[in-house]
Design a protein around this motif. Sequence first.
Motif, PDB file in Angstrom:
ATOM      1  N   HIS A 196       0.811  -1.219   0.000  1.00  0.00           N
ATOM      2  CA  HIS A 196       0.000   0.000   0.000  1.00  0.00           C
ATOM      3  C   HIS A 196       0.842   1.265   0.000  1.00  0.00           C
ATOM      4  O   HIS A 196       0.405   2.314   0.458  1.00  0.00           O
ATOM      5  CB  HIS A 196      -0.928   0.000   1.222  1.00  0.00           C
ATOM      6  CG  HIS A 196      -1.785  -1.225   1.290  1.00  0.00           C
ATOM      7  ND1 HIS A 196      -2.881  -1.400   0.507  1.00  0.00           N
ATOM      8  CD2 HIS A 196      -1.674  -2.348   2.026  1.00  0.00           C
ATOM      9  CE1 HIS A 196      -3.431  -2.572   0.763  1.00  0.00           C
ATOM     10  NE2 HIS A 196      -2.704  -3.167   1.683  1.00  0.00           N
ATOM     11  N   LEU A 197       2.053   1.180  -0.536  1.00  0.00           N
ATOM     12  CA  LEU A 197       2.925   2.349  -0.560  1.00  0.00           C
ATOM     13  C   LEU A 197       2.390   3.448  -1.464  1.00  0.00           C
ATOM     14  O   LEU A 197       2.612   4.627  -1.209  1.00  0.00           O
ATOM     15  CB  LEU A 197       4.328   1.959  -1.020  1.00  0.00           C
ATOM     16  CG  LEU A 197       5.132   1.144  -0.018  1.00  0.00           C
ATOM     17  CD1 LEU A 197       6.463   0.756  -0.629  1.00  0.00           C
ATOM     18  CD2 LEU A 197       5.338   1.906   1.259  1.00  0.00           C
ATOM     19  N   THR A 198       1.686   3.071  -2.503  1.00  0.00           N
ATOM     20  CA  THR A 198       1.145   4.085  -3.410  1.00  0.00           C
ATOM     21  C   THR A 198      -0.159   4.678  -2.894  1.00  0.00           C
ATOM     22  O   THR A 198      -0.613   5.685  -3.410  1.00  0.00           O
ATOM     23  CB  THR A 198       0.900   3.484  -4.805  1.00  0.00           C
ATOM     24  OG1 THR A 198       0.005   2.379  -4.679  1.00  0.00           O
ATOM     25  CG2 THR A 198       2.210   3.020  -5.427  1.00  0.00           C
ATOM     26  N   GLU A 199      -0.744   4.061  -1.897  1.00  0.00           N
ATOM     27  CA  GLU A 199      -2.005   4.536  -1.311  1.00  0.00           C
ATOM     28  C   GLU A 199      -1.761   4.942   0.137  1.00  0.00           C
ATOM     29  O   GLU A 199      -2.222   4.291   1.067  1.00  0.00           O
ATOM     30  CB  GLU A 199      -3.062   3.439  -1.387  1.00  0.00           C
ATOM     31  CG  GLU A 199      -3.321   2.962  -2.801  1.00  0.00           C
ATOM     32  CD  GLU A 199      -4.122   1.672  -2.833  1.00  0.00           C
ATOM     33  OE1 GLU A 199      -3.884   0.815  -1.957  1.00  0.00           O
ATOM     34  OE2 GLU A 199      -4.961   1.535  -3.714  1.00  0.00           O
ATOM     35  N   THR A 213      -2.642   5.157   6.134  1.00  0.00           N
ATOM     36  CA  THR A 213      -2.803   6.056   7.279  1.00  0.00           C
ATOM     37  C   THR A 213      -4.165   5.873   7.924  1.00  0.00           C
ATOM     38  O   THR A 213      -4.288   5.832   9.153  1.00  0.00           O
ATOM     39  CB  THR A 213      -2.612   7.524   6.842  1.00  0.00           C
ATOM     40  OG1 THR A 213      -1.334   7.635   6.208  1.00  0.00           O
ATOM     41  CG2 THR A 213      -2.662   8.464   8.023  1.00  0.00           C
ATOM     42  N   SER A 214      -5.201   5.720   7.114  1.00  0.00           N
ATOM     43  CA  SER A 214      -6.556   5.508   7.649  1.00  0.00           C
ATOM     44  C   SER A 214      -6.648   4.185   8.403  1.00  0.00           C
ATOM     45  O   SER A 214      -7.300   4.103   9.453  1.00  0.00           O
ATOM     46  CB  SER A 214      -7.581   5.519   6.518  1.00  0.00           C
ATOM     47  OG  SER A 214      -7.573   6.751   5.854  1.00  0.00           O
ATOM     48  N   ALA A 215      -6.000   3.159   7.874  1.00  0.00           N
ATOM     49  CA  ALA A 215      -6.010   1.868   8.558  1.00  0.00           C
ATOM     50  C   ALA A 215      -5.318   1.968   9.911  1.00  0.00           C
ATOM     51  O   ALA A 215      -5.800   1.442  10.916  1.00  0.00           O
ATOM     52  CB  ALA A 215      -5.325   0.816   7.686  1.00  0.00           C
ATOM     53  N   LEU A 236       3.889   8.789  11.921  1.00  0.00           N
ATOM     54  CA  LEU A 236       3.842   7.524  11.202  1.00  0.00           C
ATOM     55  C   LEU A 236       4.836   7.561  10.040  1.00  0.00           C
ATOM     56  O   LEU A 236       4.740   8.391   9.150  1.00  0.00           O
ATOM     57  CB  LEU A 236       2.421   7.277  10.669  1.00  0.00           C
ATOM     58  CG  LEU A 236       2.197   5.954   9.957  1.00  0.00           C
ATOM     59  CD1 LEU A 236       2.416   4.788  10.913  1.00  0.00           C
ATOM     60  CD2 LEU A 236       0.797   5.907   9.395  1.00  0.00           C
ATOM     61  N   ARG A 237       5.780   6.689  10.073  1.00  0.00           N
ATOM     62  CA  ARG A 237       6.816   6.649   9.053  1.00  0.00           C
ATOM     63  C   ARG A 237       6.767   5.285   8.355  1.00  0.00           C
ATOM     64  O   ARG A 237       7.235   4.294   8.904  1.00  0.00           O
ATOM     65  CB  ARG A 237       8.191   6.840   9.675  1.00  0.00           C
ATOM     66  CG  ARG A 237       8.301   8.080  10.523  1.00  0.00           C
ATOM     67  CD  ARG A 237       9.137   9.109   9.801  1.00  0.00           C
ATOM     68  NE  ARG A 237       9.437  10.225  10.658  1.00  0.00           N
ATOM     69  CZ  ARG A 237       8.788  11.365  10.608  1.00  0.00           C
ATOM     70  NH1 ARG A 237       7.794  11.523   9.770  1.00  0.00           N
ATOM     71  NH2 ARG A 237       9.109  12.366  11.392  1.00  0.00           N
ATOM     72  N   PRO A 238       6.187   5.202   7.160  1.00  0.00           N
ATOM     73  CA  PRO A 238       6.087   3.903   6.485  1.00  0.00           C
ATOM     74  C   PRO A 238       7.433   3.236   6.250  1.00  0.00           C
ATOM     75  O   PRO A 238       7.527   2.022   6.278  1.00  0.00           O
ATOM     76  CB  PRO A 238       5.420   4.227   5.154  1.00  0.00           C
ATOM     77  CG  PRO A 238       4.822   5.557   5.314  1.00  0.00           C
ATOM     78  CD  PRO A 238       5.575   6.265   6.401  1.00  0.00           C
TER      79      PRO A 238
END
Length: 89
Positions: free
Chosen positions: A18-21, A26-28, A45-47
């Motif tokens: 989900h890197l492109t979304e 973030t919502s999850a 939050l740092r993906p």
Amino acid sequence: MQDITKTARQIAGSPEQHLTEVHLFTSAWAAMKAARGQGFNPARLRPQHLIEGPAPSPEPTDMVLERVGNRVREIMHERGIQPHRRHAA
């Protein structure tokens, strides 16, 4: 609410998909925090921290020494260098 939390766990559990979304990820994450009654600051939050896998386990020392020793012997042979002692390299 149970379905939302389950879906949120699936999304947050595989961030690399989900890197492109970013908004979906973030919502999850926010939904999971809300289900626990906790606050959420998206700036923290740092993906990139979540998707990095663990570092590979280090090679055993014996394997490293053998690999390096073989390479040193190859270089010495190519250059015509004779070891000074029997156990060198």
